[in-house]
Design an enzyme around this catalytic site. Structure first.
Site, mmCIF file in Angstrom:
data_model
loop_
_atom_site.group_PDB
_atom_site.id
_atom_site.type_symbol
_atom_site.label_atom_id
_atom_site.label_comp_id
_atom_site.label_asym_id
_atom_site.label_seq_id
_atom_site.Cartn_x
_atom_site.Cartn_y
_atom_site.Cartn_z
ATOM 1 N N SER A 89 0.801 -1.232 0.000
ATOM 2 C CA SER A 89 0.000 0.000 0.000
ATOM 3 C C SER A 89 0.829 1.275 0.000
ATOM 4 C CB SER A 89 -0.953 0.011 1.208
ATOM 5 O OG SER A 89 -2.072 -0.813 0.963
ATOM 6 N N LYS A 92 0.235 3.788 -2.714
ATOM 7 C CA LYS A 92 -0.801 4.822 -2.669
ATOM 8 C C LYS A 92 -0.234 6.233 -2.616
ATOM 9 C CE LYS A 92 -4.319 1.747 -0.832
ATOM 10 N NZ LYS A 92 -4.264 0.692 0.160
ATOM 11 N N SER A 149 -6.292 3.857 4.313
ATOM 12 C CA SER A 149 -5.652 2.985 3.322
ATOM 13 C C SER A 149 -6.682 2.264 2.456
ATOM 14 C CB SER A 149 -4.730 1.960 3.997
ATOM 15 O OG SER A 149 -3.831 1.401 3.067
ATOM 16 N N LYS A 250 2.773 6.687 4.932
ATOM 17 C CA LYS A 250 1.944 5.540 4.580
ATOM 18 C C LYS A 250 2.578 4.243 5.060
ATOM 19 C CE LYS A 250 -1.775 4.096 2.650
ATOM 20 N NZ LYS A 250 -1.746 3.006 3.659
#
Length: 408
Positions: A89, A92, A149, A250
């Site tokens: 992730s 992102k 997320s 993140k």
């Protein structure tokens, strides 16, 4: 024409006073007083192979790791930082970069709503729980993507911007090329496992630096600790943000990639960006990221060698209306150095002397170099700080005659 080289006796601002020109080829090194006491030795790390740092190897349990100084771009820790890996992730942040660029250009608005497709609604993994067939504001989608997320939020954004997630991935790859992310290739907007979907730790750090630098007005979303949407409140998954130890960016996790994190924080005007990946658990990710972030601030500091307007040296000018021209950096020169190691830094200035008139302001006429044990090599051009016109014919004749008579 001689090459004149001098080693500066101090890197502190108080040193930048007029100096005698060193003899050609002469070099004299001296210590730089440290502003802080040397950092204490790092505590024991979890079992792992070492990362490379300017102060020697440092164990880390992360499979991939990099720490860079935001202000200077210096790498202060590197463990397979340029190896392509599964970003999970952390992907992102590239999706966020595309969205922020669209907002900044006016092609997208925060209060604009985007439709939720069945594909977005059915998307697995972490979710912000967008409603099937509904419309969601871009600002909510950003928070859902960054704080929660949400894979579904990413797909709504991707489809709303590019028509499909596949076309959005092409935008991501185009932006990666523009930013020089040499070890990144995107197949989706979420980081969902896919063969060939990769980033390197350094690419993630560079991208994070661009987000902070290019979009400060949107980076604020990264520091939000919770976000409630569709009556479901979820916390930010970044453990450093939750503890108040970072203001972004993140986390990521997949079976193939392990647990990863990209984080950044600022203390006393100095910002650091940390990327870890391939950790074994959420707890290990939390502990290791906190330990290494603390190490980065404790063991290193940013040192201003001189400010943009400081005169580094005055260089003789042959047949010029002025006898010398000042050398300037044209910008603040800041370097990242290990605490207590400034006495090992050698800072030298190289230039050709005398310069031949005319000399135009802003022309590169020398360079300043920084080197030493534990100090990243650095070279910066030095510029003429003023215009020096050529003497008129009578003046040139007198200067030549004087030179012939006195040898000076």
């Amino acid at each position: 024409m001689l090459t004149r080289r001098m080693t500066l006796l101090s890197a502190t601002a108080s040193f930048w006073a007029p100096m005698a020109v060193a003899q050609p080829k002469h070099k004299a090194a001296a210590a730089h007083p440290a502003a802080h006491k040397p950092g204490e030795a790092a505590e024991a790390a979890p079992t792992g192979t070492p990362a490379q740092t300017p102060v020697g190897p440092l164990d880390t349990a992360a499979r991939y790791a990099v720490i860079i100084d935001y202000n200077t771009g210096a790498t202060i820790l590197d463990k397979d930082a340029d190896v392509a890996m599964t970003p999970s992730s952390m992907t992102k942040i590239m999706t966020a970069y595309i969205v922020y660029a669209m907002l900044k250009s006016g092609r997208l608005k925060l209060d604009q709503t985007l439709p939720v497709s069945e594909r977005a609604w059915r998307m697995g993994g972490s979710k912000m729980f967008v409603p099937l067939g509904g419309q969601v504001a871009v600002e909510d989608l950003i928070r859902g993507m960054i704080v929660q997320s949400g894979n579904d939020a990413c797909i709504v954004l991707a489809e709303g911007i590019a028509g499909s997630e596949e076309q959005f991935a092409e935008l991501m790859n185009q932006k990666a090329r523009e930013l020089g992310l040499a070890h990144s290739h995107f197949l989706n907007a979420t980081g969902w496992p896919a063969t060939g979907h990769v980033m390197s730790a350094r690419d993630i750090a560079v991208l994070a630096r661009h987000i902070i630098q290019d979009f400060p007005e949107y980076y604020k979303y990264d520091s939000e600790k919770t976000f409630k949407y569709n009556n479901i409140e979820q916390g930010n998954r970044n453990p450093l943000v939750q503890k108040g130890l970072a203001d972004g960016l993140k986390t990521g996790h997949t079976d193939d990639g392990g647990y990863g994190l990209v984080a950044s924080t600022e203390h006393n005007g100095r910002r650091v960006i940390l990327v870890l990946n391939g950790l074994a658990s959420m707890r290990q990710r939390s502990e290791e990221s906190e330990r290494l972030m603390d190490w980065a601030f404790r063991e290193f500091e940013d040192v201003t060698l001189f400010s943009a307007g400081d005169v580094v040296e005055k260089v003789p000018v042959w047949l010029g209306a002025a006898p010398t021209v000042p050398l300037v950096g044209g910008r603040d020169l800041v370097v990242t150095m290990p605490r207590g190691w400034r006495n090992k830094a050698k800072i030298s200035v190289d230039y050709e002397a005398p310069l031949r008139a005319p000399v135009l302001r802003g022309t590169p006429v020398g360079k300043l170099s920084v080197a030493g044990d534990g100090v990243p090599d650095l070279s910066i051009p030095l510029l003429a700080g003023a215009d020096v016109p050529r003497l008129g014919l009578p003046g040139r004749a007198m200067a030549v005659l004087t030179h012939m008579v006195t040898g000076g």
